[in-house]
Scaffold this motif. Structure first.
Motif, PDB file in Angstrom:
ATOM      1  N   LEU A 115       0.822  -1.204   0.000  1.00 22.78           N
ATOM      2  CA  LEU A 115       0.000   0.000   0.000  1.00 22.78           C
ATOM      3  C   LEU A 115       0.860   1.261   0.000  1.00 22.78           C
ATOM      4  CD1 LEU A 115      -2.901  -1.086   2.367  1.00 22.78           C
ATOM      5  CD2 LEU A 115      -2.784  -1.180  -0.141  1.00 22.78           C
ATOM      6  N   VAL A 116       1.976   1.247   0.716  1.00 22.56           N
ATOM      7  CA  VAL A 116       2.893   2.383   0.687  1.00 22.56           C
ATOM      8  C   VAL A 116       3.458   2.555  -0.724  1.00 22.56           C
ATOM      9  CG1 VAL A 116       5.120   3.242   1.544  1.00 22.56           C
ATOM     10  CG2 VAL A 116       3.429   2.328   3.145  1.00 22.56           C
ATOM     11  N   GLU A 117       3.790   1.449  -1.370  1.00 24.29           N
ATOM     12  CA  GLU A 117       4.282   1.525  -2.750  1.00 24.29           C
ATOM     13  C   GLU A 117       3.214   2.105  -3.670  1.00 24.29           C
ATOM     14  OE1 GLU A 117       5.476  -2.484  -3.691  1.00 24.29           O
ATOM     15  OE2 GLU A 117       7.161  -2.414  -2.291  1.00 24.29           O
ATOM     16  N   TRP A 118       1.988   1.638  -3.534  1.00 25.32           N
ATOM     17  CA  TRP A 118       0.881   2.115  -4.370  1.00 25.32           C
ATOM     18  C   TRP A 118       0.692   3.625  -4.169  1.00 25.32           C
ATOM     19  CZ3 TRP A 118      -3.228  -0.876  -6.980  1.00 25.32           C
ATOM     20  CH2 TRP A 118      -4.231  -0.083  -7.498  1.00 25.32           C
ATOM     21  N   ALA A 119       0.718   4.068  -2.917  1.00 20.98           N
ATOM     22  CA  ALA A 119       0.495   5.487  -2.616  1.00 20.98           C
ATOM     23  C   ALA A 119       1.579   6.371  -3.229  1.00 20.98           C
ATOM     24  CB  ALA A 119       0.431   5.703  -1.106  1.00 20.98           C
ATOM     25  N   ASN A 120       2.809   5.878  -3.295  1.00 19.05           N
ATOM     26  CA  ASN A 120       3.903   6.599  -3.946  1.00 19.05           C
ATOM     27  C   ASN A 120       4.009   8.051  -3.465  1.00 19.05           C
ATOM     28  OD1 ASN A 120       6.073   6.875  -5.713  1.00 19.05           O
ATOM     29  ND2 ASN A 120       4.763   7.522  -7.403  1.00 19.05           N
ATOM     30  N   ILE A 125      -5.377   7.030   3.340  1.00 20.93           N
ATOM     31  CA  ILE A 125      -6.019   6.419   4.491  1.00 20.93           C
ATOM     32  C   ILE A 125      -6.075   4.936   4.198  1.00 20.93           C
ATOM     33  CG2 ILE A 125      -8.169   6.173   5.799  1.00 20.93           C
ATOM     34  CD1 ILE A 125      -8.868   9.060   4.951  1.00 20.93           C
ATOM     35  N   TRP A 126      -5.792   4.133   5.194  1.00 25.01           N
ATOM     36  CA  TRP A 126      -5.952   2.685   5.076  1.00 25.01           C
ATOM     37  C   TRP A 126      -6.963   2.269   6.136  1.00 25.01           C
ATOM     38  CZ3 TRP A 126      -1.706  -1.264   6.812  1.00 25.01           C
ATOM     39  CH2 TRP A 126      -2.156  -2.569   6.593  1.00 25.01           C
ATOM     40  N   VAL A 127      -8.095   1.731   5.698  1.00 22.56           N
ATOM     41  CA  VAL A 127      -9.160   1.278   6.592  1.00 22.56           C
ATOM     42  C   VAL A 127      -9.143  -0.247   6.599  1.00 22.56           C
ATOM     43  CG1 VAL A 127     -11.658   1.225   6.969  1.00 22.56           C
ATOM     44  CG2 VAL A 127     -10.560   3.333   6.165  1.00 22.56           C
ATOM     45  N   ASP A 128      -8.838  -0.823   7.755  1.00 24.31           N
ATOM     46  CA  ASP A 128      -8.694  -2.274   7.875  1.00 24.31           C
ATOM     47  C   ASP A 128      -8.924  -2.650   9.333  1.00 24.31           C
ATOM     48  OD1 ASP A 128      -7.585  -5.032   7.719  1.00 24.31           O
ATOM     49  OD2 ASP A 128      -6.671  -4.342   5.854  1.00 24.31           O
ATOM     50  N   ASP A 135       2.743  -1.701  11.679  1.00 24.31           N
ATOM     51  CA  ASP A 135       2.307  -1.081  10.421  1.00 24.31           C
ATOM     52  C   ASP A 135       2.424   0.445  10.518  1.00 24.31           C
ATOM     53  OD1 ASP A 135       1.398  -3.597   9.205  1.00 24.31           O
ATOM     54  OD2 ASP A 135      -0.124  -3.511  10.782  1.00 24.31           O
ATOM     55  N   ARG A 136       2.005   0.990  11.648  1.00 22.12           N
ATOM     56  CA  ARG A 136       2.078   2.438  11.844  1.00 22.12           C
ATOM     57  C   ARG A 136       3.535   2.921  11.818  1.00 22.12           C
ATOM     58  NH1 ARG A 136      -3.086   3.553  13.218  1.00 22.12           N
ATOM     59  NH2 ARG A 136      -4.211   1.963  14.382  1.00 22.12           N
ATOM     60  N   GLN A 137       4.422   2.165  12.468  1.00 25.94           N
ATOM     61  CA  GLN A 137       5.844   2.533  12.478  1.00 25.94           C
ATOM     62  C   GLN A 137       6.432   2.458  11.075  1.00 25.94           C
ATOM     63  OE1 GLN A 137       7.805   0.030  15.358  1.00 25.94           O
ATOM     64  NE2 GLN A 137       6.578   0.813  17.055  1.00 25.94           N
ATOM     65  N   TRP A 138       6.102   1.406  10.346  1.00 24.06           N
ATOM     66  CA  TRP A 138       6.623   1.205   8.991  1.00 24.06           C
ATOM     67  C   TRP A 138       6.200   2.353   8.088  1.00 24.06           C
ATOM     68  CZ3 TRP A 138       9.860  -2.321   6.758  1.00 24.06           C
ATOM     69  CH2 TRP A 138       9.890  -2.361   5.370  1.00 24.06           C
ATOM     70  N   VAL A 139       4.916   2.701   8.129  1.00 22.66           N
ATOM     71  CA  VAL A 139       4.409   3.775   7.277  1.00 22.66           C
ATOM     72  C   VAL A 139       5.025   5.109   7.681  1.00 22.66           C
ATOM     73  CG1 VAL A 139       2.337   5.051   6.573  1.00 22.66           C
ATOM     74  CG2 VAL A 139       2.281   2.542   6.692  1.00 22.66           C
TER      75      VAL A 139
END
Length: 176
Positions: A115-120, A125-128, A135-139
Motif C-alpha cells: 500500500l505504501v508503494e501504491w500510494a507513492n 487512508i488505510w481502513v482495515d 504497520d504504523r511505524q513502517w508507514v
C-alpha cells in the motif's frame, strides 16, 4: 510522486470494515442473500455506506483479498462504482521471502509495504481491521506523505465514530 491537487487515496478492506463479523441476525442492513448466490455474510453490508465513503472525497481503492470480486459482489450492494484493486502477489511465498530477505519486521501486515508503494508519496487512508503498531511505524518511517492507518473494530464494522475520524483527518490536509 503525484501532484498536490489529487485526492487522497483510501485503501478499503472488506471483511471487518464493511462486513462486520459480530453482527447479529437482527442487525441486518441489506437484503438477504439466497444461499445459491454466494456468501451469506453479504447481508451484513450496509447499502448506504458506499455513498458515505464517496462523500469523503477520496480516491477509493479495494485493499482486500476479495480483489476483483469486491467490484462484482460488494460494490453493487453498497452503491459504489467499479474501483481500482490493489493486487497481491502470492501472499504466503511473498511474506516468507520478505522475512528471509530482512525486508519486513515481524508483526508487519502483509499489505503494508504494497500500500505504501501504491500510494507513492500521495496522502492516504488505510481502513482495515488488522492494522497494528508495526504497520504504523513502517508507514511513518517509509511514506513521505500524510497517512492515516485507521483500524476498524471487526465486530462492528465502519460506524459513525470511524467516519468522524476519517473526516477529521481529511480536514487536517491542505485544501484540495
Amino acid at each position: 510522486m503525484t501532484g498536490p491537487t489529487e485526492s487522497p487515496l483510501l485503501f478499503l478492506d472488506v471483511d471487518g470494515p464493511l462486513i462486520p463479523f459480530g453482527a447479529s441476525p437482527g442487525h441486518r442492513h441489506g437484503a438477504a442473500v439466497p444461499a445459491d448466490q454466494g456468501n451469506p455474510l453479504l447481508m451484513r453490508l450496509d447499502p448506504g455506506i458506499g455513498a458515505r465513503l464517496m462523500a469523503l472525497g477520496c480516491h477509493l481503492v479495494w485493499a482486500t483479498t476479495w480483489m476483483e470480486e469486491a467490484n462484482q459482489t460488494v460494490a453493487p450492494r453498497i452503491g459504489l462504482p467499479k474501483l481500482p484493486v490493489a493486487h497481491w502477489p502470492d501472499m504466503d511465498a511473498d511474506v516468507d521471502a520478505d522475512m528471509d530477505a530482512g525486508k519486513g519486521p515481524r508483526g508487519l501486515h502483509w499489505k503494508t509495504r504494497r500500500l505504501v508503494e501504491w500510494a507513492n508519496g500521495r496522502p492516504f487512508i488505510w481502513v482495515d481491521d488488522e492494522i497494528g503498531a508495526m504497520d504504523r511505524q513502517w508507514v511513518a518511517a517509509g511514506h513521505p506523505g500524510p497517512s492515516l492507518l485507521h483500524r476498524v473494530d471487526p465486530a462492528r464494522g465502519l460506524e459513525e465514530a470511524d467516519f468522524s475520524a476519517l473526516t477529521g483527518w481529511l480536514q487536517t490536509l491542505a485544501p484540495r
